[in-house]
Design an enzyme around this catalytic site. Structure first.
Site, short mmCIF file in Angstrom:
data_model
loop_
_atom_site.label_atom_id
_atom_site.label_comp_id
_atom_site.label_asym_id
_atom_site.label_seq_id
_atom_site.Cartn_x
_atom_site.Cartn_y
_atom_site.Cartn_z
N GLU A 355 38.78 45.14 35.88
CA GLU A 355 39.10 44.93 34.59
C GLU A 355 39.66 46.49 34.02
OE1 GLU A 355 35.84 42.52 32.01
OE2 GLU A 355 35.21 44.67 31.73
N HIS A 386 31.60 39.35 60.87
CA HIS A 386 31.74 38.16 61.42
C HIS A 386 32.25 37.07 60.51
CE1 HIS A 386 29.04 39.20 64.86
NE2 HIS A 386 28.65 40.11 64.04
N LYS A 514 38.41 33.17 26.35
CA LYS A 514 37.29 33.07 25.09
C LYS A 514 37.77 32.23 23.95
CE LYS A 514 35.42 37.46 25.09
NZ LYS A 514 34.62 38.39 24.78
#
Length: 549
Positions: A355, A386, A514
């Site tokens: 960000e 793994h 938004k």
């Protein structure tokens, strides 16, 4: 703070030539030529932290040229600008002063000619008083019972930092149960509410404006749930507190503004855990431990602002990152903590870095023609071994890695920690030096097998090595050392932003989605078919409406 295109500097041109000389040099060669490499390419931070950057594709000449780049981009001036309260977040006309929140020296720090430290200390004192009342049981809920559970409702910086720190410092926690709700998906709040009792739960609503969609949606759902049990709205004040600056909206919600904890516009969300946003941390580990967290960060702030660049840990890590990102073309960095308590650390700095430095426009307003912030990801060891280490070891992409581990564990069960640390040490060795065909064939001979008959499988067992890593070894994960480690990464990100000529402290990239969501929301209220968007978005919305009924 100056606006300098790094690619136009003499240092960048020199680095490009140097890269041509270095691109085929291996880490194994560098160690073979210099038996003293570890001592030359490692540094300590007090007796708390060792940073080993020797397993990188760098020489002393590489670092000298990278330091020249930092000088040409006026990193020293930029550091002074930030610490002095200059408004270096120019797109929002704000100072950037998370360092003031942990300024344990209390030296005045000025914004617009006003010392911010008295206000910082007043909020800290208020957090102390409030937290002590909750932790001690002096604060009572609406039925006279003490608080047992705290639910932090926030998103982004109001969630990631507090959640990461409370998990990392779980060995220091008290009796209070901590819960975090961030996602606007109702499942998140619903599942948390199943675990708590309205009579003994405190909600912290973390939103500077008290208008953040996700946070306020969750806060109102929590309030509705609470009032189903409590009945009278006057009881809200005993069970809700606000981390906000919007006194009017906080009061209208039913929260006593005496329990509103303020912070300032010079505190960026992803740098806010040091502020009132850290109230959940205080409630989890106690105020004294929170002060230790601040003190560790302040110690790193002093190191960053006063240590020459050649020995400055955040600067060194930042420059090495630029070397890979901008010259080798590495697109990602992995953060790999070998400590289960640190399981949210990579996610926290995924936001912290991406960000901050995920920008394609420079500080002059021009589109850049070079790489900016890397993709950050990671998981705790040994789980990652793994899962995705296969690609790091034998894939076609360069993934520089930071390995982080404590020498002393909080849980000395049997030989668990020795096994964990043996993997920590082994992975960086394996990534650096690999395993040659000759070694693979010799292993077969040692097993009594003829390598010639197994020629078809030998290539798959070869490890090229030459994969770069940093190792950060902490003495122990304490509030102080964690504070220092977080600040180390914060300043690394800032340093890279300065050199890459981008604004690290705004985040306009979160806005468009938004805006469009606010436009789409009313369209979802009824069953009418939508045709106001592109065919893909229309198709998705209309199928959603058809399926929901």
């Amino acid at each position: 703070m100056k606006n300098i295109n790094p690619t136009q500097t003499a240092a960048w041109q020199a680095l490009q030539k140097h890269f041509d000389e270095m691109k085929d040099v291996t880490i194994a060669d560098l160690f073979a030529k210099d038996g003293d490499r570890f001592s030359k390419f490692s540094a300590t931070f007090g007796d708390q932290m060792l940073v080993d950057y020797s397993k990188n594709r760098i020489t002393e000449e590489t670092l000298a040229k990278l330091q020249d780049l930092a000088k040409e981009c006026d990193l020293a001036g930029a550091i002074k600008s930030m610490f002095s309260g200059e408004k270096i977040n120019r797109t929002e006309n704000r100072a950037v002063l998370h360092v003031a929140l942990r300024n344990r020296s209390n030296t005045p720090i000025l914004v617009d000619g006003k010392d911010v430290m008295p206000e910082v200390n007043a909020v800290l004192e208020k957090m102390k008083t409030f937290s002590e009342a909750i932790i001690s049981g002096e604060w009572k809920g609406y039925t006279g019972k003490a608080i047992t559970d705290v639910v932090n409702i926030g998103i982004g910086g109001s969630d990631l930092g507090p959640y990461m720190v409370t998990e990392a410092l779980r060995p220091y926690k008290n009796h209070l149960n901590m819960h975090f709700v961030s996602n606007v998906d109702g499942t998140h709040i619903a599942e948390v509410l199943k675990k708590v009792n309205p009579e003994t739960t405190l909600f912290l609503v973390a939103s500077k404006t008290f208008t953040t969609q996700e946070t306020m949606t969750n806060a109102h759902s929590a309030r509705d749930w609470f009032l189903k049990a409590a009945g009278d709205e006057k009881h809200v004040a005993k069970h809700f507190a606000a981390l906000s600056t919007n006194a009017k909206a906080v009061g209208e919600f039913g929260i006593d503004t005496a329990n509103m904890f303020e912070f300032w516009d010079w505190v960026g969300g992803r740098y806010s855990l040091w502020s009132a946003i850290g109230l959940s941390i205080v409630l989890s580990i106690g105020f004294d431990n929170f002060v230790e967290l601040l003190s560790g960060a302040h110690a790193m702030d002093k190191h960053f602002s006063t240590t020459p660049a050649e020995k400055n840990l955040p600067v060194l890590l930042a420059l090495i990152g630029i070397w890979y990102n901008n010259f080798f073309g590495a697109e990602t960095e992995a953060i790999l903590p070998y400590d289960q308590y640190m399981h949210r650390f990579a996610a926290y700095f995924q936001q912290g870095n991406m960000e901050s430095n995920g920008k394609y426009v420079d500080r002059n307003g021009n589109v850049v023609d070079y790489q900016t912030g890397p993709i950050i990801w990671g998981e705790p060891g040994t789980n990652g071994q793994h899962a995705f280490y296969q690609l790091i070891h034998q894939g076609t992409k360069m993934v520089p890695c930071d390995f982080i581990a404590p020498a002393i564990t909080h849980n000395p069960l049997s030989d668990h920690h020795q096994k964990l640390l043996s993997n920590f040490f082994a992975q960086t060795e394996a990534l650096a030096f690999g395993k040659s065909r000759e070694v693979v064939e010799q292993e077969y001979r040692d097993q009594g097998k003829d390598p010639a008959t197994l020629d078809y499988v030998v290539p798959f067992k070869v490890f090229e090595g030459n994969r770069p890593t940093n190792s950060i070894l902490l003495r122990e994960i304490t509030p102080f050392s964690l504070g220092a480690l977080i600040a180390l990464y914060e300043h690394k990100i800032f340093t890279q932003g300065v050199i890459l000529n981008i604004f690290t402290f705004d985040q306009w990239g979160v806005e468009l989605g938004k805006q469009l969501a606010n436009r789409i929301l009313p369209e979802l209220k009824d069953g009418k078919e939508i045709s106001s968007h592109d065919s893909s978005t229309n198709g998705l919305i209309n199928r959603y409406k058809a399926w929901r009924g």
